[in-house]
Scaffold this motif. Structure first.
Motif, mmCIF file in Angstrom:
data_model
loop_
_atom_site.group_PDB
_atom_site.id
_atom_site.type_symbol
_atom_site.label_atom_id
_atom_site.label_comp_id
_atom_site.label_asym_id
_atom_site.label_seq_id
_atom_site.Cartn_x
_atom_site.Cartn_y
_atom_site.Cartn_z
ATOM 1 N N VAL A 278 0.869 -1.333 0.058
ATOM 2 C CA VAL A 278 0.109 0.144 0.027
ATOM 3 C C VAL A 278 0.942 1.209 -0.006
ATOM 4 C CG1 VAL A 278 -1.920 1.139 1.245
ATOM 5 C CG2 VAL A 278 -1.961 -1.351 1.240
ATOM 6 N N ILE A 279 1.955 1.051 0.881
ATOM 7 C CA ILE A 279 2.876 2.372 0.844
ATOM 8 C C ILE A 279 3.490 2.620 -0.438
ATOM 9 C CG2 ILE A 279 4.827 3.331 2.159
ATOM 10 C CD1 ILE A 279 4.110 1.740 4.533
ATOM 11 N N GLU A 280 4.021 1.549 -1.000
ATOM 12 C CA GLU A 280 4.597 1.664 -2.259
ATOM 13 C C GLU A 280 3.674 2.208 -3.499
ATOM 14 O OE1 GLU A 280 7.053 -1.167 -5.510
ATOM 15 O OE2 GLU A 280 5.973 -1.922 -3.745
ATOM 16 N N GLU A 281 2.415 1.984 -3.190
ATOM 17 C CA GLU A 281 1.294 2.371 -4.370
ATOM 18 C C GLU A 281 0.970 3.957 -4.046
ATOM 19 O OE1 GLU A 281 -1.885 1.670 -7.219
ATOM 20 O OE2 GLU A 281 -0.134 0.566 -6.645
ATOM 21 N N ILE A 282 1.042 4.238 -2.893
ATOM 22 C CA ILE A 282 0.957 5.775 -2.522
ATOM 23 C C ILE A 282 2.004 6.609 -2.796
ATOM 24 C CG2 ILE A 282 0.741 7.377 -0.576
ATOM 25 C CD1 ILE A 282 -0.775 5.222 1.182
ATOM 26 N N CYS A 283 3.478 6.211 -2.641
ATOM 27 C CA CYS A 283 4.441 6.705 -3.054
ATOM 28 C C CYS A 283 4.758 6.727 -4.509
ATOM 29 C CB CYS A 283 5.782 6.126 -2.299
ATOM 30 S SG CYS A 283 5.966 6.147 -0.819
ATOM 31 N N LEU A 284 4.400 5.753 -5.407
ATOM 32 C CA LEU A 284 4.508 5.780 -6.709
ATOM 33 C C LEU A 284 3.509 6.691 -7.281
ATOM 34 C CD1 LEU A 284 5.433 4.538 -9.465
ATOM 35 C CD2 LEU A 284 3.705 2.834 -9.042
ATOM 36 N N LEU A 285 2.377 6.637 -6.775
ATOM 37 C CA LEU A 285 1.312 7.565 -7.067
ATOM 38 C C LEU A 285 1.747 9.169 -7.033
ATOM 39 C CD1 LEU A 285 -2.230 6.316 -6.466
ATOM 40 C CD2 LEU A 285 -1.510 6.928 -8.673
ATOM 41 N N ALA A 286 2.161 9.422 -5.922
ATOM 42 C CA ALA A 286 2.707 11.134 -5.572
ATOM 43 C C ALA A 286 3.736 11.243 -6.428
ATOM 44 C CB ALA A 286 3.268 10.962 -4.074
ATOM 45 N N PHE A 287 4.847 10.424 -6.668
ATOM 46 C CA PHE A 287 5.875 10.751 -7.500
ATOM 47 C C PHE A 287 5.758 10.980 -8.926
ATOM 48 C CE2 PHE A 287 8.908 9.054 -10.498
ATOM 49 C CZ PHE A 287 10.052 9.886 -10.215
ATOM 50 N N SER A 288 4.808 9.966 -9.398
ATOM 51 C CA SER A 288 4.378 9.965 -10.910
ATOM 52 C C SER A 288 3.437 11.324 -11.055
ATOM 53 C CB SER A 288 3.347 8.897 -11.151
ATOM 54 O OG SER A 288 4.138 7.688 -10.946
ATOM 55 N N ILE A 289 2.560 11.593 -10.136
ATOM 56 C CA ILE A 289 1.546 12.859 -10.400
ATOM 57 C C ILE A 289 2.379 14.280 -10.384
ATOM 58 C CG2 ILE A 289 0.041 14.296 -9.021
ATOM 59 C CD1 ILE A 289 -1.345 11.554 -8.325
ATOM 60 N N HIS A 290 3.478 14.207 -9.614
ATOM 61 C CA HIS A 290 4.476 15.367 -9.262
ATOM 62 C C HIS A 290 5.325 15.521 -10.450
ATOM 63 C CE1 HIS A 290 2.562 15.740 -5.422
ATOM 64 N NE2 HIS A 290 2.969 17.063 -5.434
ATOM 65 N N PHE A 291 5.979 14.232 -11.063
ATOM 66 C CA PHE A 291 6.966 14.260 -11.883
ATOM 67 C C PHE A 291 6.480 14.512 -13.160
ATOM 68 C CE2 PHE A 291 10.059 12.159 -14.830
ATOM 69 C CZ PHE A 291 11.276 12.622 -14.229
ATOM 70 N N LEU A 292 5.327 14.100 -13.626
ATOM 71 C CA LEU A 292 4.620 14.460 -14.950
ATOM 72 C C LEU A 292 3.770 15.389 -15.047
ATOM 73 C CD1 LEU A 292 3.456 10.477 -15.652
ATOM 74 C CD2 LEU A 292 5.550 11.641 -16.611
ATOM 75 N N GLY A 293 3.490 16.121 -13.614
ATOM 76 C CA GLY A 293 2.743 17.561 -13.743
ATOM 77 C C GLY A 293 1.376 17.269 -14.011
ATOM 78 N N LEU A 294 0.758 16.161 -13.509
ATOM 79 C CA LEU A 294 -0.575 15.667 -13.778
ATOM 80 C C LEU A 294 -1.531 16.619 -13.018
ATOM 81 C CD1 LEU A 294 -0.352 11.850 -13.800
ATOM 82 C CD2 LEU A 294 -0.013 13.529 -15.644
ATOM 83 N N LYS A 295 -1.135 17.344 -11.911
ATOM 84 C CA LYS A 295 -2.041 18.081 -11.275
ATOM 85 C C LYS A 295 -2.769 19.235 -12.271
ATOM 86 C CE LYS A 295 -0.869 17.417 -6.344
ATOM 87 N NZ LYS A 295 -0.753 18.364 -5.083
ATOM 88 N N LYS A 296 -1.870 19.816 -13.081
ATOM 89 C CA LYS A 296 -2.365 20.814 -14.082
ATOM 90 C C LYS A 296 -3.005 19.991 -15.185
ATOM 91 C CE LYS A 296 0.685 24.271 -12.561
ATOM 92 N NZ LYS A 296 1.938 25.476 -12.930
ATOM 93 N N ARG A 297 -2.230 19.059 -15.822
ATOM 94 C CA ARG A 297 -2.947 18.377 -16.872
ATOM 95 C C ARG A 297 -3.784 17.413 -16.696
ATOM 96 N NH1 ARG A 297 2.982 18.280 -17.422
ATOM 97 N NH2 ARG A 297 3.792 19.148 -19.116
ATOM 98 N N MET A 298 -3.943 16.693 -15.667
ATOM 99 C CA MET A 298 -5.005 15.833 -15.651
ATOM 100 C C MET A 298 -5.750 15.595 -14.228
ATOM 101 S SD MET A 298 -3.479 12.539 -17.684
ATOM 102 C CE MET A 298 -5.213 11.577 -17.723
ATOM 103 N N PRO A 299 -6.307 16.876 -13.871
ATOM 104 C CA PRO A 299 -6.898 17.032 -12.331
ATOM 105 C C PRO A 299 -7.774 16.097 -12.128
ATOM 106 C CG PRO A 299 -7.558 18.909 -13.611
ATOM 107 C CD PRO A 299 -6.584 18.192 -14.512
ATOM 108 N N SER A 300 -8.750 15.777 -12.871
ATOM 109 C CA SER A 300 -9.675 14.864 -12.512
ATOM 110 C C SER A 300 -9.132 13.311 -12.216
ATOM 111 C CB SER A 300 -10.715 14.607 -13.719
ATOM 112 O OG SER A 300 -11.447 15.975 -14.182
ATOM 113 N N PHE A 301 -8.013 12.860 -13.119
ATOM 114 C CA PHE A 301 -7.685 11.654 -12.959
ATOM 115 C C PHE A 301 -6.822 11.626 -11.899
ATOM 116 C CE2 PHE A 301 -3.504 9.124 -13.072
ATOM 117 C CZ PHE A 301 -3.985 8.073 -13.298
ATOM 118 N N VAL A 302 -6.102 12.715 -11.251
ATOM 119 C CA VAL A 302 -5.293 12.815 -9.928
ATOM 120 C C VAL A 302 -6.370 12.584 -8.706
ATOM 121 C CG1 VAL A 302 -4.201 14.447 -8.373
ATOM 122 C CG2 VAL A 302 -3.597 14.303 -10.854
ATOM 123 N N LYS A 303 -7.539 13.135 -8.945
ATOM 124 C CA LYS A 303 -8.717 13.018 -7.822
ATOM 125 C C LYS A 303 -8.943 11.399 -7.846
ATOM 126 C CE LYS A 303 -10.401 17.978 -7.805
ATOM 127 N NZ LYS A 303 -11.416 18.698 -8.252
#
Length: 479
Positions: A239-264
């Protein structure tokens, strides 16, 4: 640069790959069949009367965890000395070995994760036994308890071959985990130095990945047997690995701006994973874990596809796609293959660690490259702003002598902000904090924060020292 000696580094990687692809030969012929003790009513008295079925080609029963009996016949040809029988998988509570002598089963020894080291007949990280050459002709029965996936990739080699392969494996693992530890420490150091969340997210992902690899190759279960229930801890780390992978991927790829719906929506993935693992601890049905693991690794696949989608638009997406080019399909192969038993999976396979090593090297460089790029962009913005303002030294003299503190100078390595510059002028005029707040239309707490920052940047502790330093700096600059 993280690596100063390029030749030494390339030599190390070449050695790592050479050891990784070192072939293992001399697995001997044997016949293995099984009986699934569904009702938990099979014992030494009636097991000889039970029907034994042919093993599946994957040597795994996937989600059908529980207790199994195996019947083993070994071809003694090619064994000049003792033979080592071992099962390279980490989820076996115990194996009880019996030898068939005069139509009766005789207890030989016991191995597995819940067996203390003093009771092991052969001390190895995977469940294992040693059989003398003269005893190889006997028929053996094994009672095996699988707490999770029923994976049984049994192997038999001569003791000499086993010792040679084990030495090579130890060298390989020491090299791999040594590199991993260095990379972990680098990311931890950079996080504390630069306060950049990328390093923390990737450190968390890499740390949990290393834990899971140490579980998968049998190292942790062997070292900590039998005092800690690593089975439940392993699920928590997933579970922790999944959380860290998501957080890293979202920030590294800039998905908060590009895909906000997917991030949520993506925040629900680790929650579903945690619910599934908790349910397994209650009802003991490994199918739940297998499905949850498959969904979890599919999250990685979705993120990888998103990286491909933004390949041209986002320069960092290229690093993401290349970094997970090997690890992503391997994750699919191992989690799905192990969970459902569709194809052979063992804890000895080195390709996973190769993929992990490539992942570490690519992302360590990528995060450092990203930080350097961001720093260069900030420098360009500052230069562009300075050109836009186009303030000459004579204009500074006629307009505002304090403008010199907007750049680095011998009195302060860190330039003042425009608002701090306004506060500095008010201080130099002798205004109180309340008067500064009213003049600049800001709160009193904001004034105090600006003054604290100004003191820190100039290395002073009071207004008198500040005025004296500022006066000297202006006179010296315009003299």
């Amino acid at each position: 640069m993280l690596i100063n000696n390029r030749h030494s580094f390339l030599f190390g990687i070449s050695l790592f790959l050479l050891i990784s692809f070192n072939p293992v030969f001399a697995f001997q012929t044997f016949d293995l069949s099984y009986h699934h003790d569904n009702n938990q009513d099979t014992n030494l008295q009636n097991i000889l009367d039970e029907d034994f079925l042919e093993m599946p080609s994957s040597n795994s029963f996937g989600i059908e965890n529980g207790t199994y009996w195996f019947r083993l016949n070994i071809d003694p040809t090619g064994f000049p000395d003792r033979a080592v029988v071992y099962v390279p998988t980490h989820n076996i509570d115990y194996i009880e070995l019996y030898s068939l002598v005069n139509d009766k089963l005789r207890y030989v020894s016991k191995t597995g994760n819940i067996v203390v080291k003093d009771e092991l007949a052969f001390n190895y990280k995977f469940p294992s036994f040693v059989i003398n050459h003269d005893d190889l002709k006997n028929t053996y029965y094994m009672k095996v308890s699988f707490p999770k996936g029923a994976n049984f990739p049994l192997k038999i080699v001569s003791e000499k071959t086993f010792n040679t392969n084990n030495t090579t494996s130890l060298i390989y693992l020491s090299f791999f985990y040594g590199i991993s530890l260095i990379v972990l420490l680098i990311h931890l150091f950079y996080f504390f130095k630069f306060k950049n969340p990328y390093y923390l997210y990737y450190f968390g992902f890499l740390f949990t990945l290393m834990f899971n690899l140490l579980m998968f190759d049998g190292t942790l279960p062997h070292l900590l047997r039998p005092f800690i229930n690593l089975g439940e801890i392993e699920l928590v780390f997933h579970v922790i690995e999944e959380i860290c992978l998501l957080a890293f991927s979202i920030h590294f790829l800039g998905l908060k701006k590009r895909m906000p719906s997917f991030v949520k929506f993506s925040y629900s993935f680790p929650i579903l994973l945690a619910i599934a693992y908790f349910s397994f601890s209650i009802i003991d049905n490994f199918k739940i874990v297998a499905i949850a693991d498959s969904l979890g690794i599919c999250t990685m696949l979705v993120l990888w596809i998103i990286g491909i989608y933004y390949w041209k638009e986002n320069a960092y997406a290229k690093f993401y796609v290349i970094g997970y080019l090997i690890l992503m399909p391997l994750g699919l192969y191992y989690f799905i293959g192990y969970g459902f038993g569709w194809w052979p999976v063992t804890g000895e396979d080195k390709i996973v660690k190769i993929g992990s090593a490539i992942d570490m090297l690519v992302f360590t460089y990528a995060i450092t490259f990203r930080m350097k790029t961001k720093a260069d962009e900030n420098e360009k913005k500052i230069s562009a702003l300075e050109e836009e303002i186009s303030i000459t030294k004579s204009q500074i003299k006629s307009q505002d002598p304090y403008f010199i503190f907007l750049k680095k100078n011998e009195f302060s390595e860190t330039p003042l902000t425009l608002k701090e510059l306004e506060v500095l002028e008010c201080i130099y005029e002798g205004l109180s904090n309340n008067e500064i707040a009213k003049k600049l239309f800001i709160s009193l707490s904001t004034v105090k924060t600006h003054i604290s920052n100004i003191f820190q940047k100039f290395g002073v502790k009071n207004r008198i020292d500040l005025k004296s330093l500022v006066t000297g700096a202006i006179k010296e600059h315009y003299s």
